[in-house]
Write an enzyme that holds these catalytic residues in place. Sequence first.
Site, PDB file in Angstrom:
ATOM      1  N   CYS A  23     -22.582  32.522 -66.569  1.00 12.08           N
ATOM      2  CA  CYS A  23     -22.687  33.974 -66.534  1.00 12.08           C
ATOM      3  C   CYS A  23     -21.385  34.605 -66.006  1.00 12.08           C
ATOM      4  CB  CYS A  23     -23.907  34.397 -65.719  1.00 12.08           C
ATOM      5  SG  CYS A  23     -24.494  36.059 -66.109  1.00 12.08           S
ATOM      6  N   LEU A  24     -21.372  35.188 -64.805  1.00  8.36           N
ATOM      7  CA  LEU A  24     -20.140  35.757 -64.259  1.00  8.36           C
ATOM      8  C   LEU A  24     -19.075  34.674 -64.136  1.00  8.36           C
ATOM      9  CD1 LEU A  24     -18.639  38.201 -63.057  1.00  8.36           C
ATOM     10  CD2 LEU A  24     -19.564  37.563 -60.825  1.00  8.36           C
TER      11      LEU A  24
ATOM     12  N   GLN B 158     -17.361  34.341 -67.392  1.00 10.57           N
ATOM     13  CA  GLN B 158     -16.447  35.456 -67.627  1.00 10.57           C
ATOM     14  C   GLN B 158     -15.173  35.314 -66.797  1.00 10.57           C
ATOM     15  OE1 GLN B 158     -19.180  38.492 -66.493  1.00 10.57           O
ATOM     16  NE2 GLN B 158     -20.423  38.296 -68.345  1.00 10.57           N
TER      17      GLN B 158
ATOM     18  N   GLY C 255     -24.372  42.044 -68.902  1.00 11.57           N
ATOM     19  CA  GLY C 255     -23.985  43.265 -69.600  1.00 11.57           C
ATOM     20  C   GLY C 255     -22.546  43.253 -70.064  1.00 11.57           C
TER      21      GLY C 255
ATOM     22  N   HIS D 290     -28.325  31.355 -68.883  1.00 13.97           N
ATOM     23  CA  HIS D 290     -28.792  30.670 -67.676  1.00 13.97           C
ATOM     24  C   HIS D 290     -29.552  29.389 -68.033  1.00 13.97           C
ATOM     25  CE1 HIS D 290     -28.038  33.584 -64.330  1.00 13.97           C
ATOM     26  NE2 HIS D 290     -27.772  34.344 -65.382  1.00 13.97           N
TER      27      HIS D 290
ATOM     28  N   GLU E 112     -30.513  27.040 -66.146  1.00 18.12           N
ATOM     29  CA  GLU E 112     -31.541  26.645 -65.169  1.00 18.12           C
ATOM     30  C   GLU E 112     -32.899  27.215 -65.552  1.00 18.12           C
ATOM     31  OE1 GLU E 112     -30.769  30.747 -63.975  1.00 18.12           O
ATOM     32  OE2 GLU E 112     -29.492  29.093 -64.659  1.00 18.12           O
TER      33      GLU E 112
END
Length: 394
Positions: free
Chosen positions: A267-268, A271, A311, A352, A354
């Site tokens: 995720c982050l 990025q 987002g 994700h 998990e």
Amino acid sequence: MILKERAILALEDGTVYRGYAFGHRGETVGEVVFNTSMTGYQEIMTDPSYNGQIVCMTYPHVGNYGVAVYDMESNRPFVRGFISREFSEHYSNHRAEQGLQEFMKQYGIVSISGIDTRALVRRLREGGVVKGVVAHRSFTHPEDPYGEFSVEEEQEFVRRAREHEDIDGRDMTPEVTTPLPYAFPTLRQGKRVVLLDFGIKHTIIKRLAEVGIEPIVVPAHTTPAQIMALHPHGLFLSNGPGDPSAPQYAHETAWKLLGLLPTFGICLGHQILGLAVGGRTFKMKFGHRGGNQPVKNLLTGEIEITAQNHGYAVDIETIPGGQFVPTHVNLNDGSLEGMAHSRYPVFSVQYHPEASPGPHDSRYLFDRFIEEIDRFDGVTGLPVEKSLPGKLGI
């Protein structure tokens, strides 16, 4: 007729939804987003990636199975507010320890029910995410909690939504990261991996431990030298909230450690890896949030149903020199969902794996990470002469 306390949702574009109060009585403001999961409301509320956001559930009935401490994804909820067509004040579940109403009051979650969530989601899909205010009349008018808000009051809430600070450009990791390092207890000795905490979920740590990793969770601002001083076998970059272009200290850390340790980003973290090598990210119209996003694995051709919450996305075309190659794409809109470095044991996914809550199709990625660690030749040392690409200005 049963009287219900009135509540309002006012959006920055002037749209107003009138409903009923639920949870903690008060007023809250944040970015309004929607989640398409049918279950998992507790995990969503306690996911630090939702910091600063008011979440609308597309599934119309929320709260019927209560709340269990084992399902917490962090030590407390991080959502700014919650929206549902209907909240259940009663629950039936042998694991539950309290009802959703009690949970929301305990942690100060301001919520609204009884609005047309289909109309709200349609508004967000067509126009993009917006800022909004949820306010309870019992908070602003304790003498008359069952009355209606005036037109002037509604317009005041719209104004507050417009003036609220945007998430764009904000580094929100200091609000969610651990203040001090800690080791996650494991039953067996394994490979030591440093987890950079940008807002990590508890289930991610548990999944890493299950595949034979000894997780050491460290604050987001931990330096490359401090990380290497822990003599890790690998590096993990976690999920988290906010604009990924903002925490440039994290870009620098990822760049300086690139190739020194097997690295996995989610995720982050995904990025940040793209930004660290000189790529760019962009804000999506309404993002991906839910447990039913179809993703194609470009390496195997298989389709995975994934849990997602983001987002922003990485523009793979902006990464210079083909340093990362795409490994996964979203089948709904073609956006990048995964990538791998062309030279080093470094890979990441936007979703994700998990899967808490969500499907388990992508859990194999944790096994892949430990395999990369086992194959790594143990390069050590920090090349201090390494610096970020000039465009990042660090």
